[in-house]
Design a protein around this motif. Structure first.
Motif, mmCIF file in Angstrom:
data_model
loop_
_atom_site.group_PDB
_atom_site.id
_atom_site.type_symbol
_atom_site.label_atom_id
_atom_site.label_comp_id
_atom_site.label_asym_id
_atom_site.label_seq_id
_atom_site.Cartn_x
_atom_site.Cartn_y
_atom_site.Cartn_z
ATOM 1 N N ARG A 1 10.568 2.928 -7.922
ATOM 2 C CA ARG A 1 9.922 1.626 -8.051
ATOM 3 C C ARG A 1 10.337 0.696 -6.912
ATOM 4 N NH1 ARG A 1 7.633 -1.075 -12.295
ATOM 5 N NH2 ARG A 1 8.328 0.488 -13.820
ATOM 6 N N GLU A 2 11.621 0.704 -6.580
ATOM 7 C CA GLU A 2 12.115 -0.156 -5.503
ATOM 8 C C GLU A 2 11.583 0.281 -4.141
ATOM 9 O OE1 GLU A 2 13.840 -2.971 -5.591
ATOM 10 O OE2 GLU A 2 13.758 -2.929 -7.768
ATOM 11 N N VAL A 3 11.404 1.583 -3.951
ATOM 12 C CA VAL A 3 10.814 2.079 -2.700
ATOM 13 C C VAL A 3 9.396 1.554 -2.541
ATOM 14 C CG1 VAL A 3 9.928 4.145 -1.549
ATOM 15 C CG2 VAL A 3 12.238 4.149 -2.477
ATOM 16 N N ILE A 4 8.603 1.657 -3.605
ATOM 17 C CA ILE A 4 7.225 1.165 -3.556
ATOM 18 C C ILE A 4 7.204 -0.345 -3.359
ATOM 19 C CG2 ILE A 4 5.077 0.916 -4.860
ATOM 20 C CD1 ILE A 4 5.650 3.741 -3.872
ATOM 21 N N ALA B 1 0.947 12.869 -2.711
ATOM 22 C CA ALA B 1 2.112 13.243 -3.521
ATOM 23 C C ALA B 1 1.934 12.799 -4.969
ATOM 24 C CB ALA B 1 3.383 12.624 -2.930
ATOM 25 N N ILE B 2 1.351 11.614 -5.151
ATOM 26 C CA ILE B 2 1.096 11.113 -6.503
ATOM 27 C C ILE B 2 0.170 12.058 -7.252
ATOM 28 C CG2 ILE B 2 -0.008 9.264 -7.832
ATOM 29 C CD1 ILE B 2 0.836 7.388 -5.502
ATOM 30 N N MET B 3 -0.921 12.446 -6.596
ATOM 31 C CA MET B 3 -1.882 13.329 -7.236
ATOM 32 C C MET B 3 -1.250 14.668 -7.575
ATOM 33 S SD MET B 3 -4.364 11.394 -7.555
ATOM 34 C CE MET B 3 -5.435 12.621 -8.315
ATOM 35 N N ARG C 1 3.972 9.517 -15.089
ATOM 36 C CA ARG C 1 4.881 8.380 -14.930
ATOM 37 C C ARG C 1 4.974 7.947 -13.476
ATOM 38 N NH1 ARG C 1 8.873 10.796 -16.368
ATOM 39 N NH2 ARG C 1 10.349 10.856 -14.637
ATOM 40 N N PHE C 2 4.952 8.908 -12.574
ATOM 41 C CA PHE C 2 5.014 8.653 -11.140
ATOM 42 C C PHE C 2 3.841 7.775 -10.721
ATOM 43 C CE2 PHE C 2 4.097 10.480 -6.786
ATOM 44 C CZ PHE C 2 5.176 9.901 -6.155
ATOM 45 N N GLY C 3 2.641 8.139 -11.157
ATOM 46 C CA GLY C 3 1.454 7.363 -10.815
ATOM 47 C C GLY C 3 1.475 5.974 -11.417
ATOM 48 N N ARG C 4 1.987 5.852 -12.642
ATOM 49 C CA ARG C 4 2.046 4.539 -13.286
ATOM 50 C C ARG C 4 2.970 3.593 -12.534
ATOM 51 N NH1 ARG C 4 1.865 7.449 -18.250
ATOM 52 N NH2 ARG C 4 4.129 7.361 -18.438
ATOM 53 N N LEU C 5 4.089 4.114 -12.039
ATOM 54 C CA LEU C 5 5.013 3.286 -11.266
ATOM 55 C C LEU C 5 4.346 2.773 -9.995
ATOM 56 C CD1 LEU C 5 8.297 5.380 -11.618
ATOM 57 C CD2 LEU C 5 7.851 3.133 -12.616
ATOM 58 N N VAL C 6 3.592 3.654 -9.327
ATOM 59 C CA VAL C 6 2.876 3.243 -8.121
ATOM 60 C C VAL C 6 1.826 2.194 -8.463
ATOM 61 C CG1 VAL C 6 1.357 4.000 -6.267
ATOM 62 C CG2 VAL C 6 3.270 5.431 -6.943
ATOM 63 N N TRP C 7 1.093 2.420 -9.550
ATOM 64 C CA TRP C 7 0.048 1.483 -9.959
ATOM 65 C C TRP C 7 0.632 0.092 -10.230
ATOM 66 C CZ3 TRP C 7 -4.949 0.637 -9.968
ATOM 67 C CH2 TRP C 7 -5.442 -0.387 -10.783
ATOM 68 N N GLU C 8 1.756 0.052 -10.942
ATOM 69 C CA GLU C 8 2.349 -1.229 -11.306
ATOM 70 C C GLU C 8 2.846 -1.999 -10.087
ATOM 71 O OE1 GLU C 8 5.366 -0.146 -14.060
ATOM 72 O OE2 GLU C 8 3.952 0.454 -15.632
ATOM 73 N N GLU C 9 3.479 -1.311 -9.162
ATOM 74 C CA GLU C 9 4.054 -1.991 -8.002
ATOM 75 C C GLU C 9 3.064 -2.159 -6.847
ATOM 76 O OE1 GLU C 9 6.845 -3.513 -7.928
ATOM 77 O OE2 GLU C 9 7.419 -2.821 -9.928
#
Length: 216
Positions: free
Chosen positions: A68-71, A118-120, A129-137
């Motif tokens: 999350r912090e990376v994004i 990578a997300i896909m 969960r990986f995609g949701r973190l990207v979506w949120e940030e």
């Protein structure tokens, strides 16, 4: 010697801690892009950053929070929150144009597209969960910032919008055109011409948006 004049002991200090944090974020960003979320371990991040795994955990807690912090750092670097500030001396068209140009370039950047791949990959392996973190940030943060900007422009009488939330999503969608898909599928032939088209698409998106929502 007066006690007040004695040299103070030099501890680890905040600058050193921030330097380690930056090293960890940089290492994690590269590894997540190369190996996806599932393929990246905290051990690998620690080794790439040249720190202990304990140091990684002390800064970020767990892998989800590290990602999350990376994004968040990536998005803040490309599109800082200050960019979405409504300034009285600057018209809404000029603010939207700057956002459009920087957002379009960020979205079509090779690193961003690599992260999307990578997300896909992770989503297909059953790790949404990986995609949701990207979506949120990423997209969700962008839409919130744009919506707040548009609402201020509506309040100032520069735009007429009934549904600001929907309009913010429309604006961000207009900026991409087919540019992201073309980069994703490797269809651009000339990098210079592609960059020029990205810029032209962003400018056209602002024109279309203003025509749709400008005061009548």
């Amino acid at each position: 010697m007066n006690a007040s004049l004695k040299p103070k002991p030099q501890g680890p200090g905040r600058p050193k801690d921030m330097e380690k944090r930056a090293l960890i974020l940089d290492a994690a960003r590269n590894l997540f892009a190369q190996s996806s979320f599932n393929g990246t371990s905290m051990d690998a991040v620690a080794a790439a950053a040249g720190v202990s795994k304990l140091t990684v955990y002390s800064h970020f807690g767990d892998k989800d929070n590290l990602f999350r912090e990376v994004i968040r750092a990536h998005v803040q670097d490309k599109l800082p929150a200050e960019l979405f500030t409504k300034r009285p001396e600057v018209g809404i068209r000029d603010i939207l144009t700057e956002i459009a140009q920087r957002h379009a370039l960020a979205e079509t950047n090779a690193d961003t597209v690599g992260a999307f791949r990578a997300i896909m990959s992770d989503c297909q392996q059953g790790n949404p969960r990986f995609g949701r973190l990207v979506w949120e940030e990423g997209p969700a943060r962008m839409q919130k910032l744009v919506a707040e900007l548009l609402q201020r422009a509506v309040d100032d009488g520069e735009l007429q919008i009934e549904n600001v939330s929907r309009a913010s999503g429309q604006f961000l969608a207009l900026l991409k055109g087919d540019m992201v898909l073309r980069r994703l599928f490797g269809c651009e032939d000339c990098k210079y011409e592609f960059a020029e088209e990205v810029s032209a698409t962003a400018a056209a998106a602002v024109d279309m948006f203003i025509r749709a929502y400008g005061p009548r």
